[in-house]
Design a protein around this motif. Sequence first.
Motif, PDB file in Angstrom:
ATOM      1  N   UNK A 234     -13.795  48.175 -48.056  1.00 16.71           N
ATOM      2  CA  UNK A 234     -14.753  49.127 -47.493  1.00 16.71           C
ATOM      3  C   UNK A 234     -15.001  50.265 -48.479  1.00 16.71           C
ATOM      4  N   UNK A 235     -15.912  50.044 -49.422  1.00 17.60           N
ATOM      5  CA  UNK A 235     -16.168  51.058 -50.443  1.00 17.60           C
ATOM      6  C   UNK A 235     -16.958  52.246 -49.915  1.00 17.60           C
ATOM      7  N   UNK A 236     -17.700  52.038 -48.850  1.00 13.61           N
ATOM      8  CA  UNK A 236     -18.412  53.153 -48.249  1.00 13.61           C
ATOM      9  C   UNK A 236     -17.420  54.210 -47.754  1.00 13.61           C
ATOM     10  N   UNK A 237     -16.379  53.769 -47.054  1.00 16.05           N
ATOM     11  CA  UNK A 237     -15.341  54.692 -46.586  1.00 16.05           C
ATOM     12  C   UNK A 237     -14.604  55.313 -47.761  1.00 16.05           C
ATOM     13  N   UNK A 238     -14.326  54.510 -48.790  1.00 20.76           N
ATOM     14  CA  UNK A 238     -13.628  55.006 -49.959  1.00 20.76           C
ATOM     15  C   UNK A 238     -14.391  56.150 -50.621  1.00 20.76           C
ATOM     16  N   UNK A 239     -15.687  55.938 -50.843  1.00 21.36           N
ATOM     17  CA  UNK A 239     -16.497  56.963 -51.501  1.00 21.36           C
ATOM     18  C   UNK A 239     -16.660  58.178 -50.602  1.00 21.36           C
ATOM     19  N   UNK A 240     -16.878  57.952 -49.318  1.00 21.39           N
ATOM     20  CA  UNK A 240     -17.034  59.085 -48.401  1.00 21.39           C
ATOM     21  C   UNK A 240     -15.786  59.964 -48.385  1.00 21.39           C
ATOM     22  N   UNK A 241     -14.609  59.334 -48.328  1.00 25.05           N
ATOM     23  CA  UNK A 241     -13.375  60.105 -48.322  1.00 25.05           C
ATOM     24  C   UNK A 241     -13.205  60.854 -49.639  1.00 25.05           C
ATOM     25  N   UNK A 242     -13.538  60.200 -50.757  1.00 27.52           N
ATOM     26  CA  UNK A 242     -13.408  60.844 -52.064  1.00 27.52           C
ATOM     27  C   UNK A 242     -14.327  62.059 -52.169  1.00 27.52           C
ATOM     28  N   UNK A 243     -15.548  61.939 -51.658  1.00 29.07           N
ATOM     29  CA  UNK A 243     -16.489  63.068 -51.695  1.00 29.07           C
ATOM     30  C   UNK A 243     -15.973  64.222 -50.851  1.00 29.07           C
ATOM     31  N   UNK A 244     -15.458  63.924 -49.656  1.00 31.05           N
ATOM     32  CA  UNK A 244     -14.939  64.980 -48.791  1.00 31.05           C
ATOM     33  C   UNK A 244     -13.731  65.671 -49.416  1.00 31.05           C
ATOM     34  N   UNK A 245     -12.865  64.894 -50.075  1.00 28.94           N
ATOM     35  CA  UNK A 245     -11.718  65.483 -50.760  1.00 28.94           C
ATOM     36  C   UNK A 245     -12.177  66.371 -51.910  1.00 28.94           C
ATOM     37  N   UNK A 246     -13.184  65.908 -52.656  1.00 29.20           N
ATOM     38  CA  UNK A 246     -13.688  66.692 -53.784  1.00 29.20           C
ATOM     39  C   UNK A 246     -14.341  67.990 -53.304  1.00 29.20           C
ATOM     40  N   UNK A 247     -15.103  67.928 -52.235  1.00 25.06           N
ATOM     41  CA  UNK A 247     -15.723  69.139 -51.687  1.00 25.06           C
ATOM     42  C   UNK A 247     -14.654  70.137 -51.253  1.00 25.06           C
ATOM     43  N   UNK A 248     -13.588  69.637 -50.625  1.00 25.38           N
ATOM     44  CA  UNK A 248     -12.490  70.515 -50.226  1.00 25.38           C
ATOM     45  C   UNK A 248     -11.850  71.176 -51.438  1.00 25.38           C
ATOM     46  N   UNK A 249     -11.652  70.420 -52.502  1.00 25.24           N
ATOM     47  CA  UNK A 249     -11.086  70.987 -53.720  1.00 25.24           C
ATOM     48  C   UNK A 249     -12.002  72.061 -54.304  1.00 25.24           C
ATOM     49  N   UNK A 250     -13.299  71.802 -54.292  1.00 26.61           N
ATOM     50  CA  UNK A 250     -14.264  72.798 -54.795  1.00 26.61           C
ATOM     51  C   UNK A 250     -14.241  74.065 -53.944  1.00 26.61           C
ATOM     52  N   UNK A 251     -14.244  73.886 -52.631  1.00 23.63           N
ATOM     53  CA  UNK A 251     -14.275  75.042 -51.726  1.00 23.63           C
ATOM     54  C   UNK A 251     -13.034  75.918 -51.857  1.00 23.63           C
ATOM     55  N   UNK A 252     -11.895  75.283 -52.183  1.00 27.04           N
ATOM     56  CA  UNK A 252     -10.660  76.044 -52.344  1.00 27.04           C
ATOM     57  C   UNK A 252     -10.427  76.469 -53.799  1.00 27.04           C
ATOM     58  N   UNK A 253     -11.414  76.213 -54.643  1.00 25.10           N
ATOM     59  CA  UNK A 253     -11.357  76.624 -56.046  1.00 25.10           C
ATOM     60  C   UNK A 253     -10.134  76.039 -56.764  1.00 25.10           C
ATOM     61  N   UNK A 254      -9.798  74.790 -56.430  1.00 25.47           N
ATOM     62  CA  UNK A 254      -8.710  74.103 -57.108  1.00 25.47           C
ATOM     63  C   UNK A 254      -9.273  73.412 -58.341  1.00 25.47           C
ATOM     64  N   UNK A 255      -8.853  73.836 -59.487  1.00 26.32           N
ATOM     65  CA  UNK A 255      -9.386  73.310 -60.740  1.00 26.32           C
ATOM     66  C   UNK A 255      -8.270  72.659 -61.557  1.00 26.32           C
ATOM     67  N   UNK A 256      -8.666  71.734 -62.413  1.00 30.20           N
ATOM     68  CA  UNK A 256      -7.727  71.112 -63.338  1.00 30.20           C
ATOM     69  C   UNK A 256      -6.803  70.111 -62.668  1.00 30.20           C
ATOM     70  N   UNK A 257      -5.710  69.780 -63.369  1.00 32.31           N
ATOM     71  CA  UNK A 257      -4.754  68.798 -62.869  1.00 32.31           C
ATOM     72  C   UNK A 257      -3.966  69.380 -61.699  1.00 32.31           C
TER      73      UNK A 257
END
Length: 282
Positions: A234-257
């Motif tokens: 289910x790549x649709x779920x995979x990509x959707x979850x990855x996008x939501x995780x990335x947005x959360x990282x951006x919103x919390x200003x988590x950068x780098x490794x």
Amino acid sequence: RSKRRKSIEAVLGVISPDAQAQRSRVHPGARMVHELAAEHARSCGYQTQEIVLDQVEAAHRDLDRILHARRVTGLLLDDTGELTTRLNLDWSRYSVVRIGSRRHPLMFHTVTTDHHGVIQTALDETLARGARRVGLVLPRWIREVTGDQFAAAWALRRHVQGDKRLAALLLCDELHEGAFLEWVKKEKPDVVITPDHNVLMWLRSAGIRVPEEIGLVHTDTTHPWWPFSGMEQDRSTMVRFAVELLISECNHNHRGLPEQPVRTGTPAFWRDGETLRNRPAE
């Protein structure tokens, strides 16, 4: 409290090795990662920019400068091969999430398929249909892609749980017709689980009827027109979850490794096809 639409302040970059490889790799029937990511990111109020690495490298352009000019703050890496090792970036500028399986020295948050579950479910479904002698084909490339999770799931069922129906394992650097048919002749499996669609043609060319004599189960039934029974990832779920995780990282200003990288596996599901049939119980 304003009723005005919030303007988009962040842009997510989707980096892939090259567009053509993205369409024709192991899962060619899936929509491109960028298309799926753009659709979901848009619903969350974000824009996406697709960056094809081969094009950037061919033009000898500075990727950091390109990303800065496009206001990219988060990166979604469609890491189907050696992508992260090719990127010369100042990672401290970006929030990053990978979609991929291979392990790399750079440990980012990663979303991939639950490969252990792929084999466990494939075995459950295959054995429930009366298979008496199951074979598994593991060329080197699939062991690298899955981090040996296919092999681990097989070993758990065969050696820990003691299921004698898992009787034939083919480990090889590369899968070739001659070696595969010789293995089939020697081991006599009545069902073969495989990541390679060529085995169907090889069996038919050798006069072996599928599924009457040997059933086939594919580990990734991507093409909707493929005849294979097997696992649908289910790549649709995979990509959707990855996008939501990335947005959360951006919103919390988590950068780098990240200090504690998260690796998440999304489930795969069984799909009936034409290459496996129910066998009568003895």
